[in-house]
Structures are given as structure tokens and as C-alpha cells.
Design a protein around this motif. Structure first.
Motif, mmCIF file in Angstrom:
data_model
loop_
_atom_site.group_PDB
_atom_site.id
_atom_site.type_symbol
_atom_site.label_atom_id
_atom_site.label_comp_id
_atom_site.label_asym_id
_atom_site.label_seq_id
_atom_site.Cartn_x
_atom_site.Cartn_y
_atom_site.Cartn_z
ATOM 1 N N MET A 167 29.758 0.822 28.451
ATOM 2 C CA MET A 167 30.733 0.682 27.006
ATOM 3 C C MET A 167 30.428 1.885 25.976
ATOM 4 S SD MET A 167 29.900 -2.534 24.280
ATOM 5 C CE MET A 167 30.701 -3.758 25.259
ATOM 6 N N PRO B 2 30.110 -0.178 20.608
ATOM 7 C CA PRO B 2 30.653 -1.202 20.509
ATOM 8 C C PRO B 2 31.236 -1.360 19.228
ATOM 9 C CG PRO B 2 28.490 -1.672 20.247
ATOM 10 C CD PRO B 2 28.437 -0.342 20.755
ATOM 11 N N VAL C 276 37.185 -11.161 19.368
ATOM 12 C CA VAL C 276 36.156 -11.014 20.632
ATOM 13 C C VAL C 276 37.114 -11.649 21.822
ATOM 14 C CG1 VAL C 276 34.281 -12.037 21.584
ATOM 15 C CG2 VAL C 276 34.152 -10.934 19.268
ATOM 16 N N GLY D 17 39.440 -9.336 23.161
ATOM 17 C CA GLY D 17 38.914 -8.035 23.494
ATOM 18 C C GLY D 17 39.180 -6.824 22.347
ATOM 19 N N ASP E 94 33.750 -6.339 20.162
ATOM 20 C CA ASP E 94 32.529 -6.514 21.209
ATOM 21 C C ASP E 94 31.558 -7.635 20.739
ATOM 22 O OD1 ASP E 94 33.817 -4.622 23.132
ATOM 23 O OD2 ASP E 94 33.169 -3.328 21.500
ATOM 24 N N ALA F 110 29.475 -13.741 23.743
ATOM 25 C CA ALA F 110 29.588 -12.654 23.029
ATOM 26 C C ALA F 110 28.413 -12.522 22.148
ATOM 27 C CB ALA F 110 30.879 -12.332 22.337
ATOM 28 N N ALA G 260 25.158 -5.634 22.763
ATOM 29 C CA ALA G 260 26.564 -5.621 23.074
ATOM 30 C C ALA G 260 26.596 -5.372 24.478
ATOM 31 C CB ALA G 260 27.399 -5.174 22.412
#
Length: 340
Positions: A1, A4, A112, A115, A118, A294, A329
């Protein structure tokens, strides 16, 4: 990732949320090196918070989608959510502000799920104001659980490697005693062990605080420790979860928070966990919700109506919340997998 994207909800705009948000995002450029914070809230309230803290309101940039964020440390990028809250009085209970705080959280959850963000970082809301605004949730944690459709979750206070889970939170003490059940204790022990596994510490012991003084003192001071907590703990041990307890709370919390004997704790009710935690860690602690799909991290303080609008509010917990959300995250999928 990559770094975030944090959906940072503004909280109750009659309180200090806009001020600590302004300070965190404009006085701490180092946050932009680890995260892309985007405010989910109200532009007029944000400008008022910026003025109160001495920042130029020209630094506010309203965007339509968090993915548009440029992450310039000299700006606050905000997604307008609902009508303007410019008329909300500072430092007063307001149904409009409570409704706004609710909307900000709902929008963050939606982002969230889509998408487009994050993790969620929440500034404080006022529960009475949210109820006055027509939303019957006990607090942030319960609202988030509702929005994500989860039933197994826990409010967790955290500082460094310490995590304090709670069997009950925003209910009366009388209701809390009723809600401490074998089923709920089992649920939270599973959550705590799942987090330990995700952190790479599956052998870490979990310490459960007794509900009654002296953990009941062999039923002299109540039967709940023997009839509720002990069976749940024994069953968890049979499943391979390392658990100690029930341990008298006045012995457990000093041993954990002052001497580091345990890092995973279970408190039976709100103040049993919150009072010692805040006494020891103050602004160095945050609130994490374990059980959500999340990351959600919150400041560990309230709306502070008494100083709202003065620019005095300390942003340390907001900064720490952003840091912890950015840290958690990338690996949160492991937490979700550990709990499934």
C-alpha cells in the motif's frame, strides 16, 4: 500500500474538532510523509476552526473525492458532507451539529467501502447532540459497527504496545453488569487473541479484570466473577488462548500500565478501563475499534465545549490518531483474517 488515505471526520463542530484538525494538518507537515489525510465534514466549520487557531482560511481546499487530494502540507483538503453548519453556536449542545457529526461518519464509512479511503480517523462527537439530531447510537463505536454491519467488536484503548479491550462501554453501570456475559467475554477474548495473532504475538497473554472488588473474593462480593468471567476464561484456555484472570482490577492495571506485565487487557466496563488508562497515558493514547473491516482510530478525549473556539485545544491526540491509523492500515487485512 502507498501512503494510506485517511478519512478524517470533523466530529461535533460546536466542539474542538475543527481546531484540533486544523492544528494537526497544518502544523504537522510530517504527517503527509506517511498518510494522505482528507477531512470529511463542513467547510464553514473548518474555516472557523482555522481562524480560531490562527491559520489562513485560504488554505482550505474543497474537493469532491479523496482520490483528488494532492496532499499539500500547506492545505486542508475537505469533502463537503451535507449542508453548511455555519450557524451552529460554538460550545453549545446542538442538534444540527449532532446530525452533522453522524453524517460525517456515515460518509467516511461509505468512502472506505467504495475503496476511496483506507482508514477512518474521528474527531470527537457529542453523544447527546447526536441523539438530539435523531440518531440513536451510544457513540462512535456503535455507529461504526452499524455502518459496517458487524456484531463482534470492541472499543480498544491503545498506547504503544498496550491494548485495553472493553466488554461494555457506553451504558449505565447497572446495564454494564447485566451485559457482562459468558458470550460477550468469549467474543472479546477472541478479538484480543485475533489482534495478538495479527501483530505476530500469538502467545501473548491476555489479562481479564474482575468485575467486582477483589474479583469477587470467593463470592463474598458478588458471583459474576465466578459464574461469568471464569467459565469464559477457562473455555478460552481450552481453545488455546492464553488468558489470565479474573484479576482484581486494582492489581491488574498497575501491574500492566506501570510495570508492563501484560499488554493485552480486558476491562469489564467503561470507567474501569478508561480511568486508569487516561491517568497514565493522557494525550499519548488513542481509541481503536477492533472488529471492523477497516482501521478506525479516534482521539481519546471529548468535544471540550468549555474551550471550543478559543484555539487552546491540544492536537496531540489527533496527530497520534493519524499516525496510528497510517501504521495500522497496511496490515489491517491480517487483523480481519485473524478474526474470521
Amino acid at each position: 500500500m502507498t501512503n494510506p488515505t485517511l478519512a478524517l471526520t470533523l466530529g461535533d463542530v460546536a466542539g474542538i474538532g475543527p481546531e484540533i484538525t486544523a492544528k494537526a494538518l497544518l502544523a504537522h507537515p510530517e504527517l503527509r510523509e506517511i498518510a494522505r489525510p482528507v477531512v470529511i465534514g463542513d467547510a464553514d466549520a473548518m474555516r472557523r476552526g482555522m481562524r480560531a487557531t490562527g491559520f489562513d482560511t485560504d488554505a482550505l481546499v474543497v474537493i469532491e473525492d479523496p482520490r483528488e487530494a494532492r496532499n499539500d502540507p500547506d492545505t486542508v483538503e475537505l469533502v463537503q458532507t451535507g449542508p453548511s453548519l455555519a450557524d451552529v453556536p460554538i460550545g453549545e449542545l446542538s442538534a444540527a451539529a449532532g446530525d452533522g457529526a453522524y453524517r460525517f461518519v456515515v460518509e467516511a464509512c461509505s468512502l472506505v467501502r467504495a475503496g476511496r479511503a483506507d482508514a477512518i480517523v474521528t474527531a470527537p462527537l457529542n453523544k447527546a447532540a447526536m441523539h438530539a439530531g435523531g440518531h440513536d447510537f451510544a457513540g462512535h463505536t456503535e455507529l461504526l459497527a452499524h455502518e459496517f454491519g458487524v456484531k463482534d467488536y470492541s472499543l480498544v484503548l491503545s498506547a504503544g504496545d498496550l491494548y485495553v479491550f472493553h466488554l461494555t462501554t457506553h451504558v449505565s453501570l447497572r446495564r454494564a453488569i447485566e451485559d457482562v456475559t459468558v458470550e460477550r467475554t468469549t467474543q472479546v477474548l477472541n478479538l484480543a487473541h485475533g489482534l495478538a495473532r495479527a501483530l505476530g504475538r500469538p502467545e501473548e497473554r491476555i489479562a481479564v479484570a474482575g468485575l467486582n472488588p477483589h474479583a469477587g473474593e470467593n463470592r463474598l462480593f458478588g458471583d459474576e466473577d465466578a459464574d461469568v468471567l471464569t467459565p469464559a476464561i477457562e473455555a478460552a484456555r481450552e481453545r488455546g488462548i492464553p488468558v489470565d484472570g479474573p484479576i482484581p482490577a486494582d492489581a491488574l492495571f498497575p501491574a500492566a500500565m506501570r510495570r508492563g506485565r501484560w499488554n493485552l487487557l480486558v476491562a469489564c466496563y467503561h470507567d474501569q478501563g478508561h480511568a486508569p488508562f487516561k491517568s497514565v497515558y493522557g494525550d499519548d493514547g488513542v481509541n481503536i475499534t477492533v472488529g471492523l473491516p477497516a482501521v478506525r482510530v479516534s482521539v481519546d478525549h471529548g468535544t471540550a465545549f468549555d474551550i471550543a473556539g478559543t484555539g487552546q485545544a491540544n492536537e496531540a491526540s489527533m496527530v497520534l490518531s493519524c499516525v496510528r491509523a497510517a501504521e495500522l492500515a497496511p496490515g489491517w487485512g491480517a487483523v480481519v483474517d485473524a478474526l474470521s
